[in-house]
Scaffold this motif. Structure first.
Motif, short mmCIF file in Angstrom:
data_model
loop_
_atom_site.label_atom_id
_atom_site.label_comp_id
_atom_site.label_asym_id
_atom_site.label_seq_id
_atom_site.Cartn_x
_atom_site.Cartn_y
_atom_site.Cartn_z
N HIS A 205 0.92 -1.21 -0.06
CA HIS A 205 0.14 0.08 0.05
C HIS A 205 0.76 1.03 0.04
N LEU A 206 1.95 1.29 0.83
CA LEU A 206 2.76 2.52 1.09
C LEU A 206 3.96 2.75 0.08
N MET A 207 4.35 1.75 -0.04
CA MET A 207 5.48 1.98 -1.18
C MET A 207 5.15 2.66 -2.79
N PRO A 208 4.09 2.13 -3.43
CA PRO A 208 3.47 2.76 -4.34
C PRO A 208 3.20 4.35 -4.31
N ILE A 209 2.69 4.71 -3.17
CA ILE A 209 2.37 5.95 -2.92
C ILE A 209 3.72 6.61 -2.79
N HIS A 217 4.76 8.97 2.48
CA HIS A 217 3.59 9.30 3.31
C HIS A 217 3.18 8.02 3.95
N VAL A 218 2.98 8.22 5.16
CA VAL A 218 2.73 7.01 6.05
C VAL A 218 1.56 7.23 7.00
N VAL A 219 1.27 8.66 7.28
CA VAL A 219 0.26 8.97 8.42
C VAL A 219 -0.95 8.65 7.70
N ARG A 220 -2.17 8.18 8.34
CA ARG A 220 -3.48 7.98 7.83
C ARG A 220 -4.09 9.32 8.14
N PRO A 221 -5.05 9.78 7.16
CA PRO A 221 -5.67 11.06 7.43
C PRO A 221 -6.23 11.53 8.78
N GLU A 222 -6.96 10.44 9.36
CA GLU A 222 -7.66 10.74 10.71
C GLU A 222 -6.49 10.90 11.60
N ASP A 223 -5.30 10.64 11.37
CA ASP A 223 -4.13 10.63 12.29
C ASP A 223 -3.22 12.04 12.18
N ASP A 224 -3.41 12.74 10.93
CA ASP A 224 -2.53 13.85 10.45
C ASP A 224 -2.91 15.16 11.00
N HIS A 225 -2.67 15.28 12.47
CA HIS A 225 -2.82 16.34 12.95
C HIS A 225 -1.87 16.63 14.13
N GLY A 226 -1.89 17.48 14.74
CA GLY A 226 -1.05 17.70 16.07
C GLY A 226 0.39 18.09 15.44
N ASP A 233 10.24 20.07 5.06
CA ASP A 233 10.03 19.36 3.71
C ASP A 233 9.66 18.02 3.65
N ARG A 234 9.38 17.39 4.81
CA ARG A 234 8.71 16.10 4.79
C ARG A 234 7.43 15.90 5.22
N PRO A 235 6.86 14.82 4.68
CA PRO A 235 5.50 14.53 5.34
C PRO A 235 5.68 14.02 6.99
N ARG A 236 4.74 14.06 7.47
CA ARG A 236 4.42 13.66 8.78
C ARG A 236 4.79 12.18 9.15
N THR A 237 5.20 11.92 10.14
CA THR A 237 5.50 10.14 10.58
C THR A 237 4.96 9.95 11.73
N TYR A 238 4.86 9.01 12.23
CA TYR A 238 4.36 8.49 13.49
C TYR A 238 5.60 8.32 14.47
N VAL A 239 6.65 7.68 13.72
CA VAL A 239 7.83 7.41 15.02
C VAL A 239 9.12 7.87 14.20
N TYR A 240 9.16 7.82 13.15
CA TYR A 240 10.84 8.12 12.36
C TYR A 240 11.06 9.54 13.00
N ARG A 241 12.12 9.57 13.52
CA ARG A 241 12.91 10.98 14.14
C ARG A 241 11.83 11.58 14.88
#
Length: 272
Positions: A205-209, A217-226, A233-241
């Protein structure tokens, strides 16, 4: 080092720029001069990726099988990169290992870990030592499952092993394990088939994106806040860095540790 999605994106881009064209190949730096002379004037037939490896295929004519001519193997490593500009290209800047000039676009390769002519036997040997690549239609996930289920190494280590799954790097490793709720230190022998299937499905699912957008891009839309992304210059991540910051889902502090020389990030609350 670029992860597999970036190499597949690059292969598609180069196929669009050079595919079917008779190209000029040179080595301004000189370290690839003899090989470039053998390629100069041939038809660039195909660019394809195997994990983090790039293969260029050339033939005398723009007809017939693509595996009938010479190949170039490129591994970018940590410092390698291609740059592009319209043709006619200007004077080379820096140490250009290989320059490819097509009808409208040219590309310079600088700083690769490998840039070499390949034989069919060389390619077979490369493919033989790589695990399945989730971005290739011929990938066999059962090969990865067998390697993981028989190993006592940590799953976080196994996912970074190109002999197990080709193309996975530090970001996908950290983020996929978070998304499926698996502790990166759990041994491969303690990963269930359902958990492996969830990891593989998430990679599919993620690698073709990442390949389409050029960014992971890894953060699901419902979690993409805060909390913002780790870099502007990078999308949000859950845990990386995100070590020391609260988990986007449970609020537990994200932790960092070194695993086999690479930075590892995970959430002790969500990845039990």
């Amino acid at each position: 080092m670029p992860e597999g999605h970036a190499l597949h994106r690059l292969a598609r881009r180069q196929q669009r720029f050079f595919g079917g064209q008779r190209v000029r190949v040179t080595s301004p730096q000189g370290r690839f001069a003899r090989e470039a002379a053998d390629l100069d004037g041939l038809v660039f037939r195909r660019a394809e990726a195997w994990g983090k490896h790039l293969i260029h295929r050339y033939t005398e004519q723009n007809v017939g099988p693509v595996d009938a001519g010479p190949m170039v193997h490129v591994h970018l490593g940590i410092y390698g990169a291609f740059s592009e500009e319209p043709t006619p290209m200007g004077a080379p800047t820096g140490e250009v290992r290989m320059r490819i000039e097509g009808d409208e676009t040219g590309s310079d390769l600088r700083g690769p870990a490998a840039c070499e002519l390949y034989s069919p036997a060389d390619l077979d040997a490369l493919i033989g030592r790589l695990g399945p690549d989730p971005l290739r239609d011929d990938a066999d996930p059962d090969r990865a499952w067998r390697a993981i289920s028989r190993s006592r190494r940590a799953i976080g280590s196994l996912l970074m092993d190109q002999k197990v799954i080709a193309g996975i790097g530090n970001i996908y490793r950290a983020e996929v394990l978070f998304r499926v709720g698996v502790d990166p230190y759990r041994p491969g022998t303690r990963i269930s088939r359902d958990e492996f299937d969830a990891i593989w499905a998430d990679l599919l699912h993620l690698m073709p994106i990442g390949m389409r957008r050029g960014l992971i891009h890894v953060v699901r839309p419902e979690d993409d806040h805060g909390a913002p992304a780790y870099a502007v210059d990078r999308p949000r991540t859950y845990v990386y860095r995100r070590a020391g910051e609260p988990c986007r889902l449970c609020g537990t502090t994200i932790v960092w540790r070194e695993m086999e020389g690479r930075n590892l990030f995970w959430c002790p609350g969500c990845q039990s």
